[in-house]
Design a protein around this motif. Sequence first.
Motif, PDB file in Angstrom:
ATOM      1  N   SER A   1       0.827  -1.212   0.000  1.00 46.11           N
ATOM      2  CA  SER A   1       0.000   0.000   0.000  1.00 46.11           C
ATOM      3  C   SER A   1       0.863   1.265   0.000  1.00 46.11           C
ATOM      4  O   SER A   1       0.505   2.266  -0.616  1.00 46.11           O
ATOM      5  N   LEU A   2       2.014   1.230   0.666  1.00 47.61           N
ATOM      6  CA  LEU A   2       2.911   2.394   0.644  1.00 47.61           C
ATOM      7  C   LEU A   2       3.561   2.580  -0.727  1.00 47.61           C
ATOM      8  O   LEU A   2       3.711   3.699  -1.202  1.00 47.61           O
ATOM      9  N   TRP A   3       3.944   1.472  -1.365  1.00 46.45           N
ATOM     10  CA  TRP A   3       4.542   1.577  -2.695  1.00 46.45           C
ATOM     11  C   TRP A   3       3.530   2.069  -3.729  1.00 46.45           C
ATOM     12  O   TRP A   3       3.896   2.705  -4.704  1.00 46.45           O
ATOM     13  N   GLY A   4       2.268   1.746  -3.506  1.00 47.76           N
ATOM     14  CA  GLY A   4       1.244   2.147  -4.464  1.00 47.76           C
ATOM     15  C   GLY A   4       0.607   3.495  -4.177  1.00 47.76           C
ATOM     16  O   GLY A   4      -0.285   3.921  -4.902  1.00 47.76           O
ATOM     17  N   TRP A   5       1.058   4.163  -3.126  1.00 48.08           N
ATOM     18  CA  TRP A   5       0.463   5.448  -2.750  1.00 48.08           C
ATOM     19  C   TRP A   5       0.803   6.503  -3.801  1.00 48.08           C
ATOM     20  O   TRP A   5       1.957   6.719  -4.138  1.00 48.08           O
ATOM     21  N   ASN A   6      -0.232   7.140  -4.313  1.00 49.94           N
ATOM     22  CA  ASN A   6      -0.046   8.195  -5.304  1.00 49.94           C
ATOM     23  C   ASN A   6      -1.162   9.225  -5.116  1.00 49.94           C
ATOM     24  O   ASN A   6      -2.302   8.974  -5.490  1.00 49.94           O
ATOM     25  N   PRO A   7      -0.851  10.379  -4.542  1.00 48.10           N
ATOM     26  CA  PRO A   7      -1.903  11.370  -4.321  1.00 48.10           C
ATOM     27  C   PRO A   7      -2.503  11.914  -5.613  1.00 48.10           C
ATOM     28  O   PRO A   7      -3.610  12.435  -5.606  1.00 48.10           O
ATOM     29  N   ASN A   8      -1.794  11.766  -6.721  1.00 44.50           N
ATOM     30  CA  ASN A   8      -2.310  12.246  -8.004  1.00 44.50           C
ATOM     31  C   ASN A   8      -3.253  11.246  -8.673  1.00 44.50           C
ATOM     32  O   ASN A   8      -3.935  11.592  -9.625  1.00 44.50           O
ATOM     33  N   ASP A   9      -3.251   9.996  -8.200  1.00 45.34           N
ATOM     34  CA  ASP A   9      -4.111   8.968  -8.787  1.00 45.34           C
ATOM     35  C   ASP A   9      -4.830   8.220  -7.659  1.00 45.34           C
ATOM     36  O   ASP A   9      -4.380   7.161  -7.220  1.00 45.34           O
ATOM     37  N   PRO A  10      -5.958   8.738  -7.180  1.00 47.69           N
ATOM     38  CA  PRO A  10      -6.642   8.102  -6.049  1.00 47.69           C
ATOM     39  C   PRO A  10      -7.209   6.725  -6.390  1.00 47.69           C
ATOM     40  O   PRO A  10      -7.353   5.882  -5.501  1.00 47.69           O
ATOM     41  N   ILE A  11      -7.515   6.476  -7.639  1.00 45.83           N
ATOM     42  CA  ILE A  11      -8.047   5.149  -8.005  1.00 45.83           C
ATOM     43  C   ILE A  11      -6.969   4.080  -7.830  1.00 45.83           C
ATOM     44  O   ILE A  11      -7.224   3.010  -7.273  1.00 45.83           O
ATOM     45  N   ALA A  12      -5.758   4.369  -8.286  1.00 48.50           N
ATOM     46  CA  ALA A  12      -4.662   3.405  -8.118  1.00 48.50           C
ATOM     47  C   ALA A  12      -4.355   3.208  -6.637  1.00 48.50           C
ATOM     48  O   ALA A  12      -4.098   2.076  -6.189  1.00 48.50           O
ATOM     49  N   THR A  13      -4.401   4.274  -5.864  1.00 49.34           N
ATOM     50  CA  THR A  13      -4.169   4.155  -4.426  1.00 49.34           C
ATOM     51  C   THR A  13      -5.232   3.277  -3.788  1.00 49.34           C
ATOM     52  O   THR A  13      -4.922   2.427  -2.941  1.00 49.34           O
ATOM     53  N   GLY A  14      -6.478   3.446  -4.206  1.00 47.95           N
ATOM     54  CA  GLY A  14      -7.558   2.601  -3.691  1.00 47.95           C
ATOM     55  C   GLY A  14      -7.380   1.152  -4.060  1.00 47.95           C
ATOM     56  O   GLY A  14      -7.712   0.256  -3.269  1.00 47.95           O
ATOM     57  N   VAL A  15      -6.844   0.896  -5.256  1.00 48.71           N
ATOM     58  CA  VAL A  15      -6.586  -0.486  -5.677  1.00 48.71           C
ATOM     59  C   VAL A  15      -5.556  -1.138  -4.764  1.00 48.71           C
ATOM     60  O   VAL A  15      -5.668  -2.323  -4.434  1.00 48.71           O
ATOM     61  N   TYR A  16      -4.556  -0.381  -4.335  1.00 48.79           N
ATOM     62  CA  TYR A  16      -3.541  -0.936  -3.442  1.00 48.79           C
ATOM     63  C   TYR A  16      -4.016  -1.031  -1.992  1.00 48.79           C
ATOM     64  O   TYR A  16      -3.554  -1.887  -1.240  1.00 48.79           O
ATOM     65  N   LEU A  17      -4.908  -0.152  -1.594  1.00 46.59           N
ATOM     66  CA  LEU A  17      -5.385  -0.178  -0.209  1.00 46.59           C
ATOM     67  C   LEU A  17      -6.450  -1.247   0.039  1.00 46.59           C
ATOM     68  O   LEU A  17      -6.594  -1.730   1.156  1.00 46.59           O
ATOM     69  N   THR A  18      -7.187  -1.623  -0.994  1.00 53.42           N
ATOM     70  CA  THR A  18      -8.251  -2.619  -0.819  1.00 53.42           C
ATOM     71  C   THR A  18      -7.717  -3.979  -0.375  1.00 53.42           C
ATOM     72  O   THR A  18      -8.233  -4.553   0.595  1.00 53.42           O
ATOM     73  N   PRO A  19      -6.687  -4.543  -1.033  1.00 54.33           N
ATOM     74  CA  PRO A  19      -6.170  -5.829  -0.531  1.00 54.33           C
ATOM     75  C   PRO A  19      -5.610  -5.730   0.890  1.00 54.33           C
ATOM     76  O   PRO A  19      -5.719  -6.671   1.665  1.00 54.33           O
ATOM     77  N   LYS A  20      -5.029  -4.571   1.213  1.00 50.52           N
ATOM     78  CA  LYS A  20      -4.513  -4.387   2.572  1.00 50.52           C
ATOM     79  C   LYS A  20      -5.632  -4.519   3.587  1.00 50.52           C
ATOM     80  O   LYS A  20      -5.483  -5.169   4.618  1.00 50.52           O
ATOM     81  N   ARG A  21      -6.747  -3.931   3.293  1.00 55.97           N
ATOM     82  CA  ARG A  21      -7.881  -4.002   4.225  1.00 55.97           C
ATOM     83  C   ARG A  21      -8.458  -5.410   4.300  1.00 55.97           C
ATOM     84  O   ARG A  21      -9.079  -5.767   5.291  1.00 55.97           O
ATOM     85  N   MET A  22      -8.288  -6.195   3.263  1.00 55.80           N
ATOM     86  CA  MET A  22      -8.780  -7.576   3.288  1.00 55.80           C
ATOM     87  C   MET A  22      -7.789  -8.511   3.970  1.00 55.80           C
ATOM     88  O   MET A  22      -8.186  -9.531   4.533  1.00 55.80           O
ATOM     89  N   ILE A  23      -6.513  -8.174   3.931  1.00 55.98           N
ATOM     90  CA  ILE A  23      -5.485  -9.021   4.541  1.00 55.98           C
ATOM     91  C   ILE A  23      -5.365  -8.762   6.037  1.00 55.98           C
ATOM     92  O   ILE A  23      -5.044  -9.667   6.814  1.00 55.98           O
ATOM     93  N   ASP A  24      -5.622  -7.546   6.476  1.00 61.02           N
ATOM     94  CA  ASP A  24      -5.483  -7.202   7.894  1.00 61.02           C
ATOM     95  C   ASP A  24      -6.274  -8.116   8.827  1.00 61.02           C
ATOM     96  O   ASP A  24      -5.724  -8.563   9.844  1.00 61.02           O
ATOM     97  N   PRO A  25      -7.537  -8.439   8.557  1.00 55.28           N
ATOM     98  CA  PRO A  25      -8.244  -9.347   9.478  1.00 55.28           C
ATOM     99  C   PRO A  25      -7.613 -10.739   9.553  1.00 55.28           C
ATOM    100  O   PRO A  25      -7.622 -11.367  10.620  1.00 55.28           O
ATOM    101  N   ILE A  26      -7.045 -11.207   8.451  1.00 54.95           N
ATOM    102  CA  ILE A  26      -6.385 -12.519   8.467  1.00 54.95           C
ATOM    103  C   ILE A  26      -5.139 -12.460   9.353  1.00 54.95           C
ATOM    104  O   ILE A  26      -4.881 -13.365  10.147  1.00 54.95           O
ATOM    105  N   ALA A  27      -4.366 -11.379   9.232  1.00 58.73           N
ATOM    106  CA  ALA A  27      -3.166 -11.218  10.057  1.00 58.73           C
ATOM    107  C   ALA A  27      -3.535 -11.119  11.535  1.00 58.73           C
ATOM    108  O   ALA A  27      -2.889 -11.730  12.393  1.00 58.73           O
ATOM    109  N   VAL A  28      -4.581 -10.374  11.840  1.00 52.27           N
ATOM    110  CA  VAL A  28      -5.026 -10.252  13.236  1.00 52.27           C
ATOM    111  C   VAL A  28      -5.521 -11.604  13.750  1.00 52.27           C
ATOM    112  O   VAL A  28      -5.257 -11.975  14.898  1.00 52.27           O
ATOM    113  N   ALA A  29      -6.212 -12.358  12.905  1.00 50.43           N
ATOM    114  CA  ALA A  29      -6.690 -13.686  13.317  1.00 50.43           C
ATOM    115  C   ALA A  29      -5.518 -14.612  13.636  1.00 50.43           C
ATOM    116  O   ALA A  29      -5.586 -15.392  14.597  1.00 50.43           O
ATOM    117  N   CYS A  30      -4.438 -14.531  12.864  1.00 46.39           N
ATOM    118  CA  CYS A  30      -3.252 -15.342  13.161  1.00 46.39           C
ATOM    119  C   CYS A  30      -2.657 -14.957  14.511  1.00 46.39           C
ATOM    120  O   CYS A  30      -2.301 -15.823  15.315  1.00 46.39           O
TER     121      CYS A  30
END
Length: 108
Positions: A51-80
């Motif tokens: 998500s940090l590598w994909g951060w681009n304030p000029n392209d919010p759609i690309a940033t959202g594409v990188y942030l979405t998997p992060k939000r889906m992976i976080d619950p799995i990491a917390v569950a572990c």
Amino acid sequence: MIGIMVIVKLAGDSIKHRRQDVWLSPASIYRLLGILFAFGITLRCSAEAVSLWGWNPNDPIATGVYLTPKRMIDPIAVACGITALMTYVLLEPGMIEQQRKEPFPLDM
């Protein structure tokens, strides 16, 4: 990378010592806890790095594409992490009892 290295080492040790360590032996439980913690940390940190590598304030759609998997992976990491903590708390009395046993004397 360190989390992946720990996972590979502990999984390799489990395979190498599978005949000595039964499923609920203290060594197997110790390895399982290490694998769960390392897997959770590896998932969480790798998702954050992407998500940090994909951060681009000029392209919010690309940033959202990188942030979405992060939000889906976080619950799995917390569950572990929570699973590892629950395993530790539930098995601590048996582990402490096992560690307090007198070792066999060595006859040299």
